[in-house]
Every structure is written in C-alpha cells, then in structure tokens.
Write a protein that holds these residues in place. Structure first.
Motif, PDB file in Angstrom:
ATOM      1  N   ALA A   1     -19.264  -9.886  10.543  1.00  0.00           N
ATOM      2  CA  ALA A   1     -18.279  -8.968   9.956  1.00  0.00           C
ATOM      3  C   ALA A   1     -17.131  -9.802   9.410  1.00  0.00           C
ATOM      4  CB  ALA A   1     -17.760  -7.982  10.995  1.00  0.00           C
ATOM      5  N   MET A   2     -16.749  -9.519   8.174  1.00  0.00           N
ATOM      6  CA  MET A   2     -15.649 -10.254   7.552  1.00  0.00           C
ATOM      7  C   MET A   2     -14.701  -9.272   6.887  1.00  0.00           C
ATOM      8  SD  MET A   2     -17.610 -13.656   6.114  1.00  0.00           S
ATOM      9  CE  MET A   2     -16.111 -14.634   5.927  1.00  0.00           C
ATOM     10  N   TYR A   3     -13.419  -9.648   6.865  1.00  0.00           N
ATOM     11  CA  TYR A   3     -12.348  -8.736   6.481  1.00  0.00           C
ATOM     12  C   TYR A   3     -11.410  -9.389   5.480  1.00  0.00           C
ATOM     13  CZ  TYR A   3     -13.600  -6.654  11.040  1.00  0.00           C
ATOM     14  OH  TYR A   3     -14.271  -6.100  12.100  1.00  0.00           O
ATOM     15  N   TRP A   4     -10.861  -8.574   4.592  1.00  0.00           N
ATOM     16  CA  TRP A   4      -9.714  -8.970   3.776  1.00  0.00           C
ATOM     17  C   TRP A   4      -8.521  -8.107   4.157  1.00  0.00           C
ATOM     18  CZ3 TRP A   4      -9.164 -13.350   1.503  1.00  0.00           C
ATOM     19  CH2 TRP A   4     -10.216 -13.979   0.822  1.00  0.00           C
ATOM     20  N   TYR A   5      -7.381  -8.773   4.366  1.00  0.00           N
ATOM     21  CA  TYR A   5      -6.118  -8.108   4.639  1.00  0.00           C
ATOM     22  C   TYR A   5      -5.083  -8.574   3.611  1.00  0.00           C
ATOM     23  CZ  TYR A   5      -7.610  -6.937   9.437  1.00  0.00           C
ATOM     24  OH  TYR A   5      -8.257  -6.431  10.544  1.00  0.00           O
ATOM     25  N   LYS A   6      -4.112  -7.703   3.368  1.00  0.00           N
ATOM     26  CA  LYS A   6      -2.941  -8.051   2.564  1.00  0.00           C
ATOM     27  C   LYS A   6      -1.724  -7.949   3.471  1.00  0.00           C
ATOM     28  CE  LYS A   6      -0.211  -6.155  -1.292  1.00  0.00           C
ATOM     29  NZ  LYS A   6      -0.179  -5.090  -2.329  1.00  0.00           N
ATOM     30  N   GLN A   7      -0.866  -8.962   3.423  1.00  0.00           N
ATOM     31  CA  GLN A   7       0.331  -8.938   4.264  1.00  0.00           C
ATOM     32  C   GLN A   7       1.565  -9.217   3.428  1.00  0.00           C
ATOM     33  OE1 GLN A   7       0.710 -11.939   7.360  1.00  0.00           O
ATOM     34  NE2 GLN A   7       1.852 -10.524   8.665  1.00  0.00           N
ATOM     35  N   LYS A   8       2.475  -8.254   3.401  1.00  0.00           N
ATOM     36  CA  LYS A   8       3.775  -8.436   2.770  1.00  0.00           C
ATOM     37  C   LYS A   8       4.742  -9.016   3.815  1.00  0.00           C
ATOM     38  CE  LYS A   8       4.470  -6.529  -1.036  1.00  0.00           C
ATOM     39  NZ  LYS A   8       4.433  -7.138  -2.392  1.00  0.00           N
ATOM     40  N   ALA A   9       5.831  -9.582   3.293  1.00  0.00           N
ATOM     41  CA  ALA A   9       6.788 -10.252   4.177  1.00  0.00           C
ATOM     42  C   ALA A   9       7.330  -9.290   5.238  1.00  0.00           C
ATOM     43  CB  ALA A   9       7.933 -10.821   3.357  1.00  0.00           C
ATOM     44  N   LYS A  10       7.378  -9.771   6.457  1.00  0.00           N
ATOM     45  CA  LYS A  10       7.939  -9.042   7.598  1.00  0.00           C
ATOM     46  C   LYS A  10       7.177  -7.750   7.926  1.00  0.00           C
ATOM     47  CE  LYS A  10      12.634 -10.698   6.604  1.00  0.00           C
ATOM     48  NZ  LYS A  10      12.520 -11.902   7.429  1.00  0.00           N
ATOM     49  N   LYS A  11       5.914  -7.695   7.522  1.00  0.00           N
ATOM     50  CA  LYS A  11       5.073  -6.529   7.802  1.00  0.00           C
ATOM     51  C   LYS A  11       3.777  -6.970   8.472  1.00  0.00           C
ATOM     52  CE  LYS A  11       7.559  -3.302   5.790  1.00  0.00           C
ATOM     53  NZ  LYS A  11       8.167  -2.207   6.577  1.00  0.00           N
ATOM     54  N   PRO A  12       3.092  -6.057   9.159  1.00  0.00           N
ATOM     55  CA  PRO A  12       1.777  -6.417   9.705  1.00  0.00           C
ATOM     56  C   PRO A  12       0.740  -6.466   8.594  1.00  0.00           C
ATOM     57  CG  PRO A  12       2.276  -4.124  10.161  1.00  0.00           C
ATOM     58  CD  PRO A  12       3.505  -4.693   9.531  1.00  0.00           C
ATOM     59  N   PRO A  13      -0.389  -7.095   8.865  1.00  0.00           N
ATOM     60  CA  PRO A  13      -1.473  -7.099   7.861  1.00  0.00           C
ATOM     61  C   PRO A  13      -1.980  -5.678   7.614  1.00  0.00           C
ATOM     62  CG  PRO A  13      -1.862  -8.751   9.558  1.00  0.00           C
ATOM     63  CD  PRO A  13      -0.735  -7.909  10.032  1.00  0.00           C
ATOM     64  N   GLU A  14      -2.338  -5.417   6.344  1.00  0.00           N
ATOM     65  CA  GLU A  14      -2.951  -4.134   5.973  1.00  0.00           C
ATOM     66  C   GLU A  14      -4.397  -4.391   5.596  1.00  0.00           C
ATOM     67  OE1 GLU A  14       0.915  -3.188   3.238  1.00  0.00           O
ATOM     68  OE2 GLU A  14      -0.960  -2.159   2.722  1.00  0.00           O
ATOM     69  N   LEU A  15      -5.286  -3.644   6.203  1.00  0.00           N
ATOM     70  CA  LEU A  15      -6.706  -3.821   5.915  1.00  0.00           C
ATOM     71  C   LEU A  15      -7.019  -3.403   4.484  1.00  0.00           C
ATOM     72  CD1 LEU A  15      -9.503  -4.534   7.109  1.00  0.00           C
ATOM     73  CD2 LEU A  15      -9.741  -2.110   7.691  1.00  0.00           C
ATOM     74  N   MET A  16      -7.838  -4.234   3.811  1.00  0.00           N
ATOM     75  CA  MET A  16      -8.293  -3.897   2.451  1.00  0.00           C
ATOM     76  C   MET A  16      -9.782  -3.568   2.471  1.00  0.00           C
ATOM     77  SD  MET A  16      -6.389  -6.964   0.378  1.00  0.00           S
ATOM     78  CE  MET A  16      -6.737  -6.344  -1.268  1.00  0.00           C
ATOM     79  N   PHE A  17     -10.588  -4.514   2.934  1.00  0.00           N
ATOM     80  CA  PHE A  17     -12.048  -4.364   2.891  1.00  0.00           C
ATOM     81  C   PHE A  17     -12.669  -4.917   4.168  1.00  0.00           C
ATOM     82  CE2 PHE A  17     -12.084  -3.332  -1.549  1.00  0.00           C
ATOM     83  CZ  PHE A  17     -11.164  -4.158  -2.168  1.00  0.00           C
ATOM     84  N   VAL A  18     -13.824  -4.332   4.539  1.00  0.00           N
ATOM     85  CA  VAL A  18     -14.632  -4.842   5.630  1.00  0.00           C
ATOM     86  C   VAL A  18     -16.067  -4.984   5.138  1.00  0.00           C
ATOM     87  CG1 VAL A  18     -15.466  -4.535   7.980  1.00  0.00           C
ATOM     88  CG2 VAL A  18     -13.214  -3.657   7.341  1.00  0.00           C
ATOM     89  N   TYR A  19     -16.651  -6.146   5.393  1.00  0.00           N
ATOM     90  CA  TYR A  19     -18.074  -6.366   5.163  1.00  0.00           C
ATOM     91  C   TYR A  19     -18.757  -6.528   6.508  1.00  0.00           C
ATOM     92  CZ  TYR A  19     -18.144  -6.856   0.097  1.00  0.00           C
ATOM     93  OH  TYR A  19     -18.090  -6.609  -1.250  1.00  0.00           O
ATOM     94  N   SER A  20     -19.877  -5.816   6.660  1.00  0.00           N
ATOM     95  CA  SER A  20     -20.665  -5.932   7.870  1.00  0.00           C
ATOM     96  C   SER A  20     -22.093  -6.273   7.452  1.00  0.00           C
ATOM     97  CB  SER A  20     -20.617  -4.624   8.656  1.00  0.00           C
ATOM     98  OG  SER A  20     -21.364  -4.726   9.848  1.00  0.00           O
ATOM     99  N   TYR A  21     -22.583  -7.398   7.926  1.00  0.00           N
ATOM    100  CA  TYR A  21     -23.920  -7.877   7.531  1.00  0.00           C
ATOM    101  C   TYR A  21     -24.061  -7.873   6.012  1.00  0.00           C
ATOM    102  CZ  TYR A  21     -25.137  -7.784  12.440  1.00  0.00           C
ATOM    103  OH  TYR A  21     -25.169  -8.035  13.795  1.00  0.00           O
ATOM    104  N   GLU A  22     -23.057  -8.430   5.369  1.00  0.00           N
ATOM    105  CA  GLU A  22     -23.008  -8.645   3.926  1.00  0.00           C
ATOM    106  C   GLU A  22     -22.935  -7.351   3.108  1.00  0.00           C
ATOM    107  OE1 GLU A  22     -26.232 -10.975   5.171  1.00  0.00           O
ATOM    108  OE2 GLU A  22     -24.387 -11.258   6.287  1.00  0.00           O
ATOM    109  N   LYS A  23     -22.746  -6.226   3.746  1.00  0.00           N
ATOM    110  CA  LYS A  23     -22.594  -4.969   3.013  1.00  0.00           C
ATOM    111  C   LYS A  23     -21.170  -4.445   3.204  1.00  0.00           C
ATOM    112  CE  LYS A  23     -27.424  -3.387   3.278  1.00  0.00           C
ATOM    113  NZ  LYS A  23     -27.761  -4.274   2.190  1.00  0.00           N
ATOM    114  N   LEU A  24     -20.615  -3.910   2.117  1.00  0.00           N
ATOM    115  CA  LEU A  24     -19.268  -3.349   2.186  1.00  0.00           C
ATOM    116  C   LEU A  24     -19.311  -2.085   3.043  1.00  0.00           C
ATOM    117  CD1 LEU A  24     -16.336  -3.555   1.102  1.00  0.00           C
ATOM    118  CD2 LEU A  24     -17.052  -2.036  -0.759  1.00  0.00           C
ATOM    119  N   SER A  25     -18.548  -2.089   4.128  1.00  0.00           N
ATOM    120  CA  SER A  25     -18.587  -0.935   5.023  1.00  0.00           C
ATOM    121  C   SER A  25     -17.275  -0.145   4.998  1.00  0.00           C
ATOM    122  CB  SER A  25     -18.906  -1.367   6.456  1.00  0.00           C
ATOM    123  OG  SER A  25     -17.929  -2.271   6.952  1.00  0.00           O
TER     124      SER A  25
END
Lengths: 114, 113
Positions: B31-55
């Motif tokens: 499982a692999m993830y992309w997050y976006k993080q702005k200054a002084k904020k927690p990461p925001e989830l963008m995308f999750v891939y599970s077994y090479e498929k976008l979930s």
C-alpha cells in the motif's frame, strides 16, 4: 467518522524538564493509535503505536504514551527533554477494520528552550 | 532497505509546466500513499494505492495524476498547477496486513510560480 484533537498547538519547555503532549480521539469503533514526529524540513517518523495489550507503550527517543480507553486519550510523555526534541508532533488514529486512512490531529509544536 | 525515498527534494515549476514526483520503497509494502502538507498543518491524504490499484482518491483535482507502475514505485504527475498547490508532498507506504503504521518519505518541497 473519527477525529483527533491535540489540545495544545504549542508547548514551550525548558531543557531537561518533563513534557506531556495531549491527544484525545473520537470514534464509534475501535482504532489503532500513533504518534509521529516531524523535524523541520523532514517527513514524518513513527514515535510509537498502540495496537492492543499493555496501555503504556514505549517508543523511540525516550518517549512513551498511555492509552486510556475511558477518557479516549493517548497522551505522549517524556521525563526529560533535549534541544533535539524540538519538532512538530502529530497524534493519529486508524480504523482497525479497513485500515487505510490515517486521521491526524492538528499537531503540537514542541519547543525546547535552553 | 528500510526507507521510503522521494525525488526530487525540491521542485520549482511554472503553472504551464509538466513535472513528476517519484517515490520508491523496497520493503515489500503493498500500500502506498500520497499526502499534501501545507505549513503548520497535518498531512492531507490525496491518493491510496493498494496492490498497484488506486483504492482511494480524495477528490483531488485532475491536475494531479497518480501512477503506480509496480509494487515499489509511485509517481505523481503534475500539470497546470496553481500557486496554492505549493506544499510539501509526502509519500508513505504500509506493510501488507497489519499492524497498519505508515512509513513516510522525506517529502518533495514544491513551489508553483
């Protein structure tokens, strides 16, 4: 839906003093709990996690946290801090079932003063 | 190898450019993830891939296009970004099954001019 509240946005502490960073969560189902640390200009590093078992969990760099189910809290503690502990600390939860999404708190900025 | 690597460390791009961010792990995580993080904020989830498929796609604008060519590699293709897309982009991976902690890379600092 789950939510995480970190009660303090900033915590200033003198070097060698103890510190507690507070975290409360809300969830209608069981969750796993995590603390992550983010040093300036770096990614997040896992400090410790609670999955099950003993409610007191020990992590890296001398940190520990206690899970309190009745108070839905997972506070982070260190008995004596160092300058190098200056960082942003994030509490996070994830559902035990279908555990794909971490839900983060807003973060606590820990500043250690000499 | 016990880390997630991300390249480049820094990226400056104009609003008409096309660029890509790369993330790699060799821990056998599926499982692999992309997050976006702005200054002084927690990461925001963008995308999750599970077994090479976008979930999971968290309603991210189409100017961000993820790709998972194999189990070790995750890309984020960028096109026609806006200045407000400037942020730290974090990649993470998770072992298959439990216990669900995510391992984060150091991030790519993106500036859109």
């Amino acid at each position: 839906a789950q939510s995480v509240t970190q009660l303090d946005s900033q915590v200033p502490v003198f070097e060698e003093a103890p510190v507690e960073l507070r975290c409360n969560y809300s969830s209608s189902v069981s969750v796993y709990l995590f603390w992550y640390v983010q040093y300036p200009n770096q990614g997040l590093q896992l400090l410790l996690k609670y999955l099950s078992g003993s409610t007191l969990v020990k992590g890296i760099n001398g940190f520990e946290a206690e899970f309190n189910k009745s108070q839905t809290s997972f506070h982070l503690r260190k008995p004596s801090v160092h300058i190098s502990d200056t960082a942003e600390y994030f509490c996070a939860v994830i559902l035990i079932q279908g555990a794909q999404k971490l839900v983060f708190g807003q973060g606590t900025r820990l500043t250690i003063n000499p | 190898d016990t880390e997630v690597t991300q390249t480049p460390k820094h990226l400056v791009m104009g609003m008409t450019n096309k660029k890509s961010l790369k993330c790699e792990q060799h821990m056998g995580h599926r499982a692999m993830y992309w997050y976006k993080q702005k200054a002084k904020k927690p990461p925001e989830l963008m995308f999750v891939y599970s077994y090479e498929k976008l979930s999971i796609n968290e309603s991210v604008p189409s100017r961000f296009s993820p790709e998972c060519p194999n189990s070790s590699l995750l890309n984020l293709h960028l096109h026609a970004l806006q200045p407000e897309d400037s942020a730290l982009y974090l990649c993470a991976s998770r072992p298959p099954g439990g216990p669900y902690e995510q391992y984060f890379g150091p991030g790519t600092r993106l500036t859109v001019t």
